[in-house]
Design a protein around this motif. Structure first.
Motif, PDB file in Angstrom:
ATOM      1  N   LEU A   3       1.913  -6.354   7.005  1.00  0.00           N
ATOM      2  CA  LEU A   3       0.947  -5.877   5.909  1.00  0.00           C
ATOM      3  C   LEU A   3      -0.581  -6.217   5.855  1.00  0.00           C
ATOM      4  CD1 LEU A   3       3.063  -6.382   2.778  1.00  0.00           C
ATOM      5  CD2 LEU A   3       2.633  -4.307   3.717  1.00  0.00           C
ATOM      6  N   SER A   4      -0.838  -7.164   6.753  1.00  0.00           N
ATOM      7  CA  SER A   4      -2.087  -7.627   6.909  1.00  0.00           C
ATOM      8  C   SER A   4      -3.201  -6.723   7.782  1.00  0.00           C
ATOM      9  CB  SER A   4      -2.211  -9.100   7.616  1.00  0.00           C
ATOM     10  OG  SER A   4      -1.592  -8.746   9.010  1.00  0.00           O
ATOM     11  N   VAL A   5      -2.549  -5.582   8.388  1.00  0.00           N
ATOM     12  CA  VAL A   5      -3.360  -4.516   8.977  1.00  0.00           C
ATOM     13  C   VAL A   5      -3.876  -3.651   7.950  1.00  0.00           C
ATOM     14  CG1 VAL A   5      -2.509  -5.343  11.146  1.00  0.00           C
ATOM     15  CG2 VAL A   5      -1.459  -3.406  10.030  1.00  0.00           C
ATOM     16  N   LEU A   6      -3.302  -3.662   6.829  1.00  0.00           N
ATOM     17  CA  LEU A   6      -3.434  -2.368   5.785  1.00  0.00           C
ATOM     18  C   LEU A   6      -4.310  -3.239   4.869  1.00  0.00           C
ATOM     19  CD1 LEU A   6       0.182  -0.899   5.184  1.00  0.00           C
ATOM     20  CD2 LEU A   6      -1.700  -0.073   6.896  1.00  0.00           C
ATOM     21  N   SER A   7      -5.231  -2.321   4.336  1.00  0.00           N
ATOM     22  CA  SER A   7      -6.019  -2.788   3.141  1.00  0.00           C
ATOM     23  C   SER A   7      -5.330  -2.864   2.035  1.00  0.00           C
ATOM     24  CB  SER A   7      -7.307  -1.845   3.030  1.00  0.00           C
ATOM     25  OG  SER A   7      -6.819  -0.578   2.482  1.00  0.00           O
ATOM     26  N   ASN A   8      -5.541  -3.665   0.913  1.00  0.00           N
ATOM     27  CA  ASN A   8      -4.961  -3.905  -0.310  1.00  0.00           C
ATOM     28  C   ASN A   8      -5.076  -2.231  -1.005  1.00  0.00           C
ATOM     29  OD1 ASN A   8      -4.401  -6.458   0.227  1.00  0.00           O
ATOM     30  ND2 ASN A   8      -6.032  -7.143  -1.285  1.00  0.00           N
ATOM     31  N   GLU A   9      -5.995  -1.589  -1.002  1.00  0.00           N
ATOM     32  CA  GLU A   9      -6.067  -0.233  -1.583  1.00  0.00           C
ATOM     33  C   GLU A   9      -5.092   0.539  -0.989  1.00  0.00           C
ATOM     34  OE1 GLU A   9      -8.803  -2.010  -0.215  1.00  0.00           O
ATOM     35  OE2 GLU A   9      -9.591  -2.526  -2.075  1.00  0.00           O
ATOM     36  N   ILE A  10      -4.743   0.605   0.135  1.00  0.00           N
ATOM     37  CA  ILE A  10      -3.684   1.292   1.040  1.00  0.00           C
ATOM     38  C   ILE A  10      -2.364   0.964   0.447  1.00  0.00           C
ATOM     39  CG2 ILE A  10      -2.638   2.126   3.009  1.00  0.00           C
ATOM     40  CD1 ILE A  10      -5.371   2.288   4.055  1.00  0.00           C
ATOM     41  N   ILE A  11      -2.172  -0.309   0.502  1.00  0.00           N
ATOM     42  CA  ILE A  11      -0.773  -0.901   0.089  1.00  0.00           C
ATOM     43  C   ILE A  11      -0.566  -0.469  -1.599  1.00  0.00           C
ATOM     44  CG2 ILE A  11       0.196  -3.070  -0.536  1.00  0.00           C
ATOM     45  CD1 ILE A  11      -1.108  -4.112   1.845  1.00  0.00           C
ATOM     46  N   SER A  12      -1.763  -0.564  -2.321  1.00  0.00           N
ATOM     47  CA  SER A  12      -1.432  -0.322  -3.564  1.00  0.00           C
ATOM     48  C   SER A  12      -1.216   1.288  -3.766  1.00  0.00           C
ATOM     49  CB  SER A  12      -2.934  -0.414  -4.480  1.00  0.00           C
ATOM     50  OG  SER A  12      -2.835  -0.009  -5.784  1.00  0.00           O
ATOM     51  N   GLU A  13      -1.859   1.996  -3.122  1.00  0.00           N
ATOM     52  CA  GLU A  13      -1.284   3.522  -3.142  1.00  0.00           C
ATOM     53  C   GLU A  13       0.074   3.502  -2.708  1.00  0.00           C
ATOM     54  OE1 GLU A  13      -3.044   6.065  -4.619  1.00  0.00           O
ATOM     55  OE2 GLU A  13      -4.487   4.775  -4.984  1.00  0.00           O
ATOM     56  N   ILE A  14       0.490   3.026  -1.800  1.00  0.00           N
ATOM     57  CA  ILE A  14       1.927   2.860  -1.404  1.00  0.00           C
ATOM     58  C   ILE A  14       2.990   2.589  -2.593  1.00  0.00           C
ATOM     59  CG2 ILE A  14       3.703   2.079   0.299  1.00  0.00           C
ATOM     60  CD1 ILE A  14       1.298   1.981   2.339  1.00  0.00           C
ATOM     61  N   ILE A  15       2.273   1.489  -3.042  1.00  0.00           N
ATOM     62  CA  ILE A  15       3.370   0.725  -4.200  1.00  0.00           C
ATOM     63  C   ILE A  15       3.368   1.768  -5.319  1.00  0.00           C
ATOM     64  CG2 ILE A  15       3.204  -1.017  -5.880  1.00  0.00           C
ATOM     65  CD1 ILE A  15       2.523  -2.847  -3.415  1.00  0.00           C
ATOM     66  N   ASN A  16       2.246   2.478  -5.443  1.00  0.00           N
ATOM     67  CA  ASN A  16       2.106   3.435  -6.742  1.00  0.00           C
ATOM     68  C   ASN A  16       3.275   4.508  -6.614  1.00  0.00           C
ATOM     69  OD1 ASN A  16       0.557   2.226  -8.862  1.00  0.00           O
ATOM     70  ND2 ASN A  16      -1.218   2.838  -7.512  1.00  0.00           N
ATOM     71  N   CYS A  17       3.487   4.973  -5.341  1.00  0.00           N
ATOM     72  CA  CYS A  17       4.409   5.979  -4.965  1.00  0.00           C
ATOM     73  C   CYS A  17       5.912   5.434  -5.066  1.00  0.00           C
ATOM     74  CB  CYS A  17       4.085   6.447  -3.426  1.00  0.00           C
ATOM     75  SG  CYS A  17       2.586   7.431  -3.746  1.00  0.00           S
ATOM     76  N   LEU A  18       6.151   4.172  -5.039  1.00  0.00           N
ATOM     77  CA  LEU A  18       7.549   3.722  -5.084  1.00  0.00           C
ATOM     78  C   LEU A  18       8.330   4.082  -6.441  1.00  0.00           C
ATOM     79  CD1 LEU A  18       6.968   0.675  -2.807  1.00  0.00           C
ATOM     80  CD2 LEU A  18       8.028   2.853  -2.164  1.00  0.00           C
TER      81      LEU A  18
END
Length: 194
Positions: A3-18
């Motif tokens: 996960l460290s290779v992804l920005s928090n913004e991208i992770i947040s967008e992914i989480i919002n889709c779950l």
């Protein structure tokens, strides 16, 4: 892939889709917790008997969480729900009182409001709506800078059955909440009271 290779913004967008539990995701790591916490607290729905006291315990332990609240929904003073805030320490009560806006409503009104948040010994069940009124108005005041929507189910049910019940503090706070207007609720877009 870490996960460290992804920005928090991208992770947040992914989480919002779950569709899964954000609470479970937030427990996986500190990074995921810091990303999911604002999402978890953006939509507050107090819809079960202990929800008020549990939420207030959380807010007092972590007051920074209120800045994430965008949407608030609750049921209007259901009987049998727990609004007893006697668990608050003296320091907690001082913090609660400091959050009531003297400058907006006046010191005397805020002192009365503060006192109405705490049950008297042997409270009469008919008085429960007064405590709900004071506590809910307090929560709305905490959320006011970021709040976008308010939804209250069954707000007026008891007004028709018990006309002597007044919502002094909710009315006071809601009068200051003009959708898309200035004042403490400058981001508020919608108020729905059923």
């Amino acid at each position: 892939m870490s996960l460290s290779v992804l920005s928090n913004e991208i992770i947040s967008e992914i989480i919002n889709c779950l569709d899964g539990s954000l609470t479970s995701i937030s427990l996986c790591s500190r990074q995921l917790h810091s990303i999911t916490e604002p999402i978890l607290y953006s939509n507050i729905h107090l819809n079960y008997p202990k929800s008020y006291t549990n939420f207030i315990r959380t807010v007092i332990a972590k007051p920074y969480l209120v800045k994430h609240v965008r949407h608030f929904r609750t049921k209007g003073h259901p009987y049998g729900w727990d609004y007893d805030l006697s668990f608050l320490t003296t320091e907690d009560r001082k913090w609660v009182r400091s959050q009531l806006p003297n400058s907006l409503h006046g010191k005397a009104a805020c002192e009365k409001w503060f006192k109405k948040m705490f049950f008297t010994p042997n409270v009469n069940w008919v008085e429960v709506p007064m405590y709900w009124d004071a506590i809910t108005a307090f929560l709305l005041t905490l959320f006011s800078p970021t709040l976008q929507t308010i939804w209250m189910d069954s707000y007026g049910w008891n007004l028709h059955h018990h006309p002597y019940i007044e919502y002094t503090y909710m009315d006071m706070v809601l009068k200051a909440s003009k959708p898309n207007g200035g004042g403490p609720f400058h981001r508020l877009k919608e108020v729905t009271i059923m």
